[in-house]
Each structure stands twice: as structure tokens, then as C-alpha cells.
Design a protein around this motif. Structure first.
Motif, PDB file in Angstrom:
ATOM      1  N   LYS A 174      42.165  38.534  44.705  1.00 42.29           N
ATOM      2  CA  LYS A 174      43.021  38.634  45.892  1.00 42.29           C
ATOM      3  C   LYS A 174      43.048  40.088  46.367  1.00 42.29           C
ATOM      4  CE  LYS A 174      47.389  39.764  43.695  1.00 42.29           C
ATOM      5  NZ  LYS A 174      47.369  41.105  44.334  1.00 42.29           N
ATOM      6  N   THR A 187      42.122  32.861  47.023  1.00 45.25           N
ATOM      7  CA  THR A 187      40.903  33.619  47.318  1.00 45.25           C
ATOM      8  C   THR A 187      40.582  33.658  48.812  1.00 45.25           C
ATOM      9  OG1 THR A 187      39.493  31.676  46.947  1.00 45.25           O
ATOM     10  CG2 THR A 187      39.953  33.083  45.049  1.00 45.25           C
ATOM     11  N   PHE A 188      41.517  33.232  49.638  1.00 48.04           N
ATOM     12  CA  PHE A 188      41.282  33.265  51.092  1.00 48.04           C
ATOM     13  C   PHE A 188      42.542  33.775  51.786  1.00 48.04           C
ATOM     14  CE2 PHE A 188      40.780  31.714  55.407  1.00 48.04           C
ATOM     15  CZ  PHE A 188      39.444  32.026  55.661  1.00 48.04           C
ATOM     16  N   TRP A 189      42.405  34.955  52.423  1.00 46.29           N
ATOM     17  CA  TRP A 189      43.517  35.584  53.106  1.00 46.29           C
ATOM     18  C   TRP A 189      43.045  36.000  54.503  1.00 46.29           C
ATOM     19  CZ3 TRP A 189      48.136  37.146  50.204  1.00 46.29           C
ATOM     20  CH2 TRP A 189      48.079  36.762  48.853  1.00 46.29           C
ATOM     21  N   THR A 190      43.926  35.949  55.458  1.00 43.99           N
ATOM     22  CA  THR A 190      43.563  36.299  56.838  1.00 43.99           C
ATOM     23  C   THR A 190      44.362  37.506  57.302  1.00 43.99           C
ATOM     24  OG1 THR A 190      45.242  34.794  57.740  1.00 43.99           O
ATOM     25  CG2 THR A 190      43.013  33.902  57.391  1.00 43.99           C
ATOM     26  N   TRP A 203      37.804  44.292  50.622  1.00 41.86           N
ATOM     27  CA  TRP A 203      38.128  42.876  50.456  1.00 41.86           C
ATOM     28  C   TRP A 203      37.402  42.027  51.488  1.00 41.86           C
ATOM     29  CZ3 TRP A 203      40.040  38.955  47.796  1.00 41.86           C
ATOM     30  CH2 TRP A 203      40.395  37.785  48.484  1.00 41.86           C
ATOM     31  N   SER A 205      37.295  37.758  52.505  1.00 42.05           N
ATOM     32  CA  SER A 205      37.527  36.335  52.292  1.00 42.05           C
ATOM     33  C   SER A 205      36.343  35.509  52.752  1.00 42.05           C
ATOM     34  CB  SER A 205      38.784  35.877  53.047  1.00 42.05           C
ATOM     35  OG  SER A 205      39.956  36.293  52.394  1.00 42.05           O
ATOM     36  N   GLN A 208      32.839  34.563  49.633  1.00 40.46           N
ATOM     37  CA  GLN A 208      33.544  34.286  48.392  1.00 40.46           C
ATOM     38  C   GLN A 208      32.849  34.883  47.168  1.00 40.46           C
ATOM     39  OE1 GLN A 208      36.634  32.161  47.745  1.00 40.46           O
ATOM     40  NE2 GLN A 208      36.819  33.122  49.767  1.00 40.46           N
ATOM     41  N   LEU A 211      34.829  38.857  47.619  1.00 38.98           N
ATOM     42  CA  LEU A 211      36.265  38.952  47.374  1.00 38.98           C
ATOM     43  C   LEU A 211      36.648  40.420  47.176  1.00 38.98           C
ATOM     44  CD1 LEU A 211      36.834  35.806  45.121  1.00 38.98           C
ATOM     45  CD2 LEU A 211      37.160  36.040  47.585  1.00 38.98           C
TER      46      LEU A 211
END
Length: 282
Positions: A174, A187-190, A203, A205, A208, A211
Motif C-alpha cells: 500500500k 493494493t489499489f488506491w486512487t 507507488w 496501483s 500491480q 505497487l
């Protein structure tokens, strides 16, 4: 000291000889295993220590059970050197693993880690691009982040923030909390790139396989995981060191016993030689 002392030393060294076999085997397995542990710093020390214990145990067993004074002398001399080396290793392990800790994140159940908190020696193990490329591939291939992402797929942000993440999950899977990204899953942030932390721009997203594997927080998470393991190993090393000191003290007693026996036998032979009447040549 008597014959029982030699028997005790022989038995102890026979048992330590048997225990050294899996120690050497474990070290060889770590050294030859493809994509083994992500930080493989200890395989050669394990092999060397295991081999040294094996040879010393064999020498101590032979010297004590068969009362070979020369073998007992070699056994005690090299055991003394091994104890010194072991003590230096224990002190070094505590000094290296003594620095570095997690920082609590308000409102969450996990901690985040900073690379500069750890000892310089440990930082050097992960800073070089060559070493880190291998470690990063190992962490990624282990699927830690993939499993965490699947677990959190249908989890709310409130639920995720209460998770007790491992150091590697927190540092590699993260983005750091100061970056301000919006949670979708682990594992996925906007959101837009923030520069509140130097890791924010590292970073990704979208990819993958990236990450935060290139983040300093990921390197710190790997070191935090290593530090935890080293603390456990250090405690075990202290126990082994104390046992070796006890064996060494008993071995010294057996060595003195062998010397007294040799001196007594040599003096006895000398007395017998003097007591025999001289024979004239005619």
C-alpha cells in the motif's frame, strides 16, 4: 574428576554432533535453494557454525571417550575460539537488530516503517540496486500483496484500517498514509500524486507488479521482518552459548583428568623401570 566426567563429555559431544547435521543441512539448503529467503544473510554463518560444532564435537567425543589428550587439547583450544566468535556474533546481532521500529498510524491497527530508523549496516543490505532487485523479486513472487489484495477485495476502508498488517504488507503493498490516496482495496488506491513522502511518486496501483516495491517503506518493512527474526535467533544463540560454555568447563575438567592419568602412568612406568635389576652383559 574421574571416568564419569569423560563419559559425560563424550555423551554431550555425541549429541551435539548429531544436532550439527541438520544445522549444516539447513545452511546448504538455504544456499542452494532457488529464490530462497528474501534476505539470505545467514546461510554461510549457519554452515560454518554447524561444521565447526560437528568437528569440535567429534574431537571432544574421541578425546573424552578414548582419553586422547592431544585431541582434548585441540578440542578445548578451538572451542575457546568458537566461543569468542559466537559471543562477537551475538553482540553484533543485538547491535544490528537493536535499531528500527514501527510508527503507529492514528486511527489504524497497523504501523509504518522508515528506512532511516534502521542501522546503517542493514540499510546497506537493501540500498544497492543489485541486492534490492533480487529481494524485490522474491517478495513479489511470494504473493504477499496479491493475497492481501484478494482478502480485502470486498472490505471497507474502515475495516482495512483496523487490520494488523505485517511489516512487508504495510511497506510494500500500500502507499504510505501521508500520500493521501483513496482506498479501493489493499493494493489499489486512487488519487493524484502527492509529495508529502518521497515514496508517494514510487507507488503505482495501475501496475500491480510495481505497487510500492521500489519504496523505501518496502525496504524498511523487509528489514523490520528480518529484525523480528533476528531477535528470536539471538535469544536462541544465547541459550546455545551458555550450553557451550558448560560443555567447555566440563571438557576442561576432563582434560585435567586425562593429564593426571597420563602423568600417573608415566611415573608408574618410570618407577617400574628403576625397580628392575640391571642385567650384566656376562
Amino acid at each position: 574428576m574421574n571416568h564419569a566426567t569423560n563419559s559425560i563429555v563424550g555423551l554431550i559431544n555425541f549429541l551435539t554432533f548429531l544436532l550439527s547435521i541438520p544445522i549444516v543441512g539447513a545452511g546448504i539448503w538455504l544456499a542452494t535453494r532457488h529464490s530462497g529467503d528474501c534476505l539470505r544473510f545467514l546461510q554461510w554463518p549457519i554452515i560454518i557454525i554447524g561444521a565447526a560444532i560437528m568437528l569440535l564435537s567429534l574431537a571432544g567425543f574421541m578425546g573424552a571417550c578414548f582419553r586422547v589428550t592431544s585431541l582434548m587439547w585441540l578440542y578445548l583450544f578451538f572451542m575457546f575460539l568458537l566461543l569468542l566468535a559466537y559471543l562477537v556474533f551475538i553482540i553484533f546481532a543485538f547491535a544490528v537488530a537493536g535499531k528500527g521500529h514501527g510508527h503507529s498510524v492514528p486511527g489504524t491497527g497497523f504501523e509504518e516503517y522508515k528506512l532511516h530508523d534502521f542501522s546503517t549496516w542493514l540499510q546497506d543490505r537493501v540500498r544497492s540496486s543489485g541486492s534490492w532487485n533480487n529481494i524485490r523479486s522474491c517478495v513479489r513472487d511470494a504473493g504477499v500483496c496479491r493475497k492481501l489484495g484478494q482478502k480485502s477485495m470486498y472490505e471497507s476502508s474502515a475495516g482495512f484500517y483496523q487490520e494488523h498488517l505485517t511489516p512487508i504488507q504495510s511497506g510494500c503493498c500500500k502507499p504510505p498514509t501521508p500520500c493521501g490516496y483513496t482506498y479501493v482495496n489493499a493494493t489499489f488506491w486512487t488519487g493524484t500524486i502527492s509529495y508529502a513522502d518521497s515514496d508517494c511518486s514510487k507507488w503505482s496501483s495501475d501496475d500491480q507488479s510495481q505497487l510500492c516495491y521500489d519504496c523505501d517503506s518496502c525496504k524498511a518493512g523487509v528489514l523490520a521482518n528480518l529484525k523480528h527474526d533476528w531477535h528470536k535467533v539471538s535469544v536462541l544463540n544465547i541459550v546455545i552459548f551458555i550450553l557451550l560454555v558448560v560443555v567447555y568447563v566440563i571438557g576442561c575438567g576432563a582434560f585435567r583428568n586425562n593429564l593426571r592419568r597420563d602423568n600417573y602412568e608415566s611415573q608408574g612406568e618410570a618407577r617400574m623401570t628403576k625397580s628392575q635389576p640391571s642385567r650384566l652383559p656376562f
